[in-house]
Design an enzyme around this catalytic site. Structure first.
Site, mmCIF file in Angstrom:
data_model
loop_
_atom_site.group_PDB
_atom_site.id
_atom_site.type_symbol
_atom_site.label_atom_id
_atom_site.label_comp_id
_atom_site.label_asym_id
_atom_site.label_seq_id
_atom_site.Cartn_x
_atom_site.Cartn_y
_atom_site.Cartn_z
ATOM 1 N N HIS A 134 0.794 -1.204 -0.035
ATOM 2 C CA HIS A 134 -0.134 0.066 0.021
ATOM 3 C C HIS A 134 0.842 1.158 -0.049
ATOM 4 O O HIS A 134 0.313 2.406 0.348
ATOM 5 C CB HIS A 134 -0.920 0.044 1.275
ATOM 6 N N ASP A 159 -5.110 12.197 7.932
ATOM 7 C CA ASP A 159 -5.439 12.496 6.608
ATOM 8 C C ASP A 159 -6.699 13.315 6.422
ATOM 9 O O ASP A 159 -7.122 13.508 5.408
ATOM 10 C CB ASP A 159 -5.516 11.114 5.763
ATOM 11 N N HIS A 191 -11.205 12.741 9.942
ATOM 12 C CA HIS A 191 -11.796 12.563 11.163
ATOM 13 C C HIS A 191 -12.952 12.990 11.312
ATOM 14 O O HIS A 191 -13.841 12.302 11.780
ATOM 15 C CB HIS A 191 -10.839 12.941 12.289
ATOM 16 N N ARG A 209 -15.291 13.543 9.110
ATOM 17 C CA ARG A 209 -16.100 12.884 8.051
ATOM 18 C C ARG A 209 -16.595 11.573 8.478
ATOM 19 O O ARG A 209 -17.706 10.943 8.738
ATOM 20 C CB ARG A 209 -15.464 12.691 6.840
ATOM 21 N N GLY A 210 -15.482 10.925 9.176
ATOM 22 C CA GLY A 210 -15.597 9.555 9.914
ATOM 23 C C GLY A 210 -16.716 9.640 10.994
ATOM 24 O O GLY A 210 -17.475 8.938 11.176
ATOM 25 N N THR A 221 -9.918 4.036 12.860
ATOM 26 C CA THR A 221 -9.428 3.284 14.290
ATOM 27 C C THR A 221 -10.591 3.984 15.298
ATOM 28 O O THR A 221 -11.214 3.334 16.148
ATOM 29 C CB THR A 221 -8.237 3.832 14.783
#
Lengths: 516, 516
Positions: free
Chosen positions: A217, A391, A394, A396-397, A437
């Protein structure tokens, strides 16, 4: 470059639909991934594998007799959620417990471990084995920090054969652990892959160079060197793996030469032709080599060599019959078809609840609704904060997780759920949809808190405290953080302590909660 | 981009070595390609497939019970030589004749036809079926001009099952022809492939566009359009193929969704998910679909859809068991191992010859040596001439061919060969090593001339004339040219006519030859 898709969001899911329709004689879709349609021997341990998608034939292509009973399918290069893993295991498990095996990446470890925990709470025996074969990612002394790459296949195959042979969960786990300990992979990368919907590669390798030990990745490698002839590359791969030849090993090895997607079959055969001569020169006997695209990374160009040092038992399991869409050994293994798949809805049967508990559950929905509104207002701010160290997703998540939790809670409350079930449904939905996470920790924390509550009575203040503490315990155990690490624990721990203190000094729940 | 190789010249050969070592339970190497190691039913027609390499699993990955008995392996994207094809057929054939099948490209047609001719001269029954499935390459009215693409697999598979079922050569040919007539493919390309040793792609597709109907070696397509969502691409592919649905066809189809190498599995499954819904909406029943990398072009990005309209017999053969390295259906098909491979040297056993004929053979060697020197002197000139209308490799090809002919002639003369055998060996070597159409024609012309001569007597003048005429006949038949087309016939025909005239008027061979 990924060119064929409808939308990046639907990519993984539509790929599973296509896969299952081609291989319906092997696979059926279940919430969270795919499971085998073949009837297994009663009392067989279920082997459940998985990880992000974009690595076909890993992982869904390896479901069938002699290999895995189910595969959990995450989004492209992203761990599946705890809920997906739990759901696939529930559908695949048949009374003898589950062995989870997957590549050793933080997100996968977190979610598979949480799912294992959840199964154990229900009395289902479960074990986890993260594969750690990539020699470039940590030293041998730090073996547990190594990533899992193509060696996944050898470990899964051997575990699958061990389960098929009749060993119990302890036995299958022990064999799989031995296989992992004996498995070493080393690879090089020529070019990065492009994620669906992106218009540039995820990472690049300079023209005329190759990245030695570069992760699939784009994780950092150990070196960058000029391209070299196949014979030199073969020597580089073989020499590095022979450095870690275990003392006392027999001269027999399983060998995989894996193409990452953009390095094609003829190239792999040319390279294998050099590799096999070097292995023979080192006095090694190769048992049933596999050369091809085994664990890909979309269209990434690169190769890796895997060696597993075999004892008699590992050799027998490696050579045993298997029959899956993408990996087959020995004669076809026909078996009666069975259907065990479950939809997302079937996963969420609602338990009966008392009126009191239903009323409390309705209050919980209101509360979640307030939190969701607040998160929507603050989404940008959270994203900006995260962009400094992460990135930037956070905000949005968190918003996606909370929206999903609210929707799930509403749905079960409408179906008559009580407080505990509603909180569990909210937690499951949060961890399932938020990603990352923090999503896994928030969602599983809520689900864990629910275990301290009930659907038939108003919780006492002490039960409320136990719920908060249970959630906190889970978050701190699996988040592997403590107070002062600048995580959500820095807020949660003082909150919980204050709550405990106030309650112990006789304050009411409402007063203790607001002062905390 | 092809990155793993030792040298471009050795690429195909080393790839075959690697392949055979991985799949030694299926394959053995024979001069010209690979053959099956499994014992076949006595009296089974041999199915021999092949073409250029760079298309794995086509063609060598499909050798085994229920599919092909042998595969001829040319260089990357280049037809194998007549000698390679002949040699693989000789090793694979078992008394019931050979069906050749291959994609319809000029070089393959020429060389397979010449090999067929050569087998027939030895009394071995042989037929050829070029596959013509690519709808983009010519109109339906010009069906025989269509290229062969992924439909190769369906035709080969059905022919292989027909041979396995016990049909004789006429029967197998007829079934294969029906399968080809019922097979249609249509594809798009996203990016070109890079040949081993090259540092730029063979062809390119503009950014954000796709080449509709573009050939797998960069042959012209029918259109260039912007990239589109998978659902639209699926409709484009399905609609085009439904346009050619044969009248009276049943609703059953074999379907292949093929990835060219750089378009990955998950993309193919996403696309298949749309394709299958469109096929179902058109009322079609798909029998055993295949979705994957079936006929690649190195790392070219692109996809093609193939439909074969099945009658009962074709459906039965399509669904029948097969067991090869890269294509397997039904249970494994175990069979006794046999070894039938032949080395290049074994192909060239030298027949006994008279002293006279041996002396003439030695003169032929001197003569070839003179021609080789002349060609070396003129190599650049020939190349420059060819560069005007071709790819500038004519000088190189002629020189390579003549050098190989000289070496082969020397070798058999040293072993005591007579005139006919020496000329045949020279011709075989010329066609085998020169490459290209002219190499195939020159070499096979010489071999054909040899059939009019003997190893035990000095040829009469009339036999000499017959030899020259036989060579000319072959060149004009297979070169599909006549006098005035600016080919070597413009020199050969007047030469032969003058020779004939002089001999008929009583001149000696030497005088007639020099005046011609």
């Amino acid at each position: 470059m990924t060119k064929v898709l409808n939308s990046a969001e639907q990519f993984s899911d539509q790929a599973v639909d296509g896969l299952v329709s081609v291989y319906s004689r092997y696979l059926e879709k279940t919430y969270g991934g795919v499971i085998s349609t073949r009837q297994t021997r009663p009392g067989k341990v279920a082997v459940v594998i998985g990880g992000g998608s974009g690595h076909y034939p890993a992982f869904a292509g390896w479901v069938g007799p002699g290999l895995a009973d189910g595969a959990v399918v995450g989004n492209i290069f992203a761990s599946p959620s705890t809920q997906q893993i739990y759901a696939v295991a529930k559908a695949a498990e048949d009374g003898a417990g589950v062995l989870f095996s997957y590549g050793n990446y933080a997100g996968d470890v977190l979610n598979f471990s949480l799912a294992e925990e959840q199964l154990r709470e229900e009395g289902i025996a479960a074990r986890s084995l993260p594969v750690t074969d990539d020699v470039s990612s940590a030293s041998l002394a730090d073996r547990t920090k190594r990533r899992g790459v193509a060696g996944d296949l050898v470990v899964f195959k051997i575990a699958g054969a061990a389960a098929e042979s009749g060993l119990d969960l302890d036995g299958v786990s022990a064999v799989a652990e031995r296989a992992n300990a004996a498995t070493f992979s080393f690879g090089v990368a020529f070019a990065g892959c492009t994620l669906p919907g992106a218009d540039a590669p995820l990472f690049t390798v300079p023209e005329g160079q190759m990245g030695v030990g570069l992760g699939v990745h784009g994780e950092p490698g150990v070196d960058e060197v000029p391209l070299e002839p196949a014979a030199d590359l073969a020597r580089r791969l073989v020499d590095r793996l022979l450095q870690e030849r275990p003392g006392g090993s027999s001269g027999r090895v399983a060998a995989l030469l894996n193409g990452l997607g953009g390095t094609k079959y003829e190239e792999l055969f040319v390279l294998w032709n050099d590799v096999r001569q070097l292995l023979a020169a080192a006095g090694l006997e190769v048992v049933q080599p596999e050369v091809g695209e085994l664990i890909t990374s979309l269209d990434m160009a690169g190769v890796s060599l895997t060696l597993t040092w075999l004892d008699d038992e590992l050799a027998e399991f490696w050579a045993a019959a298997a029959d899956t869409p993408a990996f087959r050994r020995g004669p076809g293994m026909e078996a009666k078809q069975v259907h065990r798949s479950m939809s997302e809805a079937e996963q969420q049967e609602v338990a009966e609840a008392s009126d009191t508990s239903q009323a409390l559950a309705a209050q919980l929905v209101d509360c979640l609704s307030d939190v969701a509104s607040l998160l929507h207002d603050k989404e940008r701010e959270l994203g900006d904060l995260d962009a400094i160290a992460g990135d930037g997703d956070h905000g949005r998540g968190m918003t996606k997780g909370c929206d999903a939790a609210l929707a799930a809670a509403r749905s079960v409350v409408d179906a008559g759920a009580g407080l505990s079930s509603t909180l569990a449904a909210a937690g499951n939905a949060w961890s399932d949809k938020a990603g990352g996470t923090s999503g896994a920790l928030w969602g599983n924390g809520l689900r864990q808190a629910a275990t301290a509550l009930a659907d038939h009575s108003r919780p006492t203040a002490q039960q409320g405290l136990a719920a908060v503490q249970a959630g906190l315990e889970l978050v701190s155990t699996f988040g592997k953080a403590t107070r002062g690490d600048k995580t959500l624990l820095d807020a949660l721990i003082p909150f919980t302590e204050s709550l405990e203190e106030s309650l112990n000094s006789g304050e009411s729940w409402a007063s203790a909660w607001s002062s905390a």
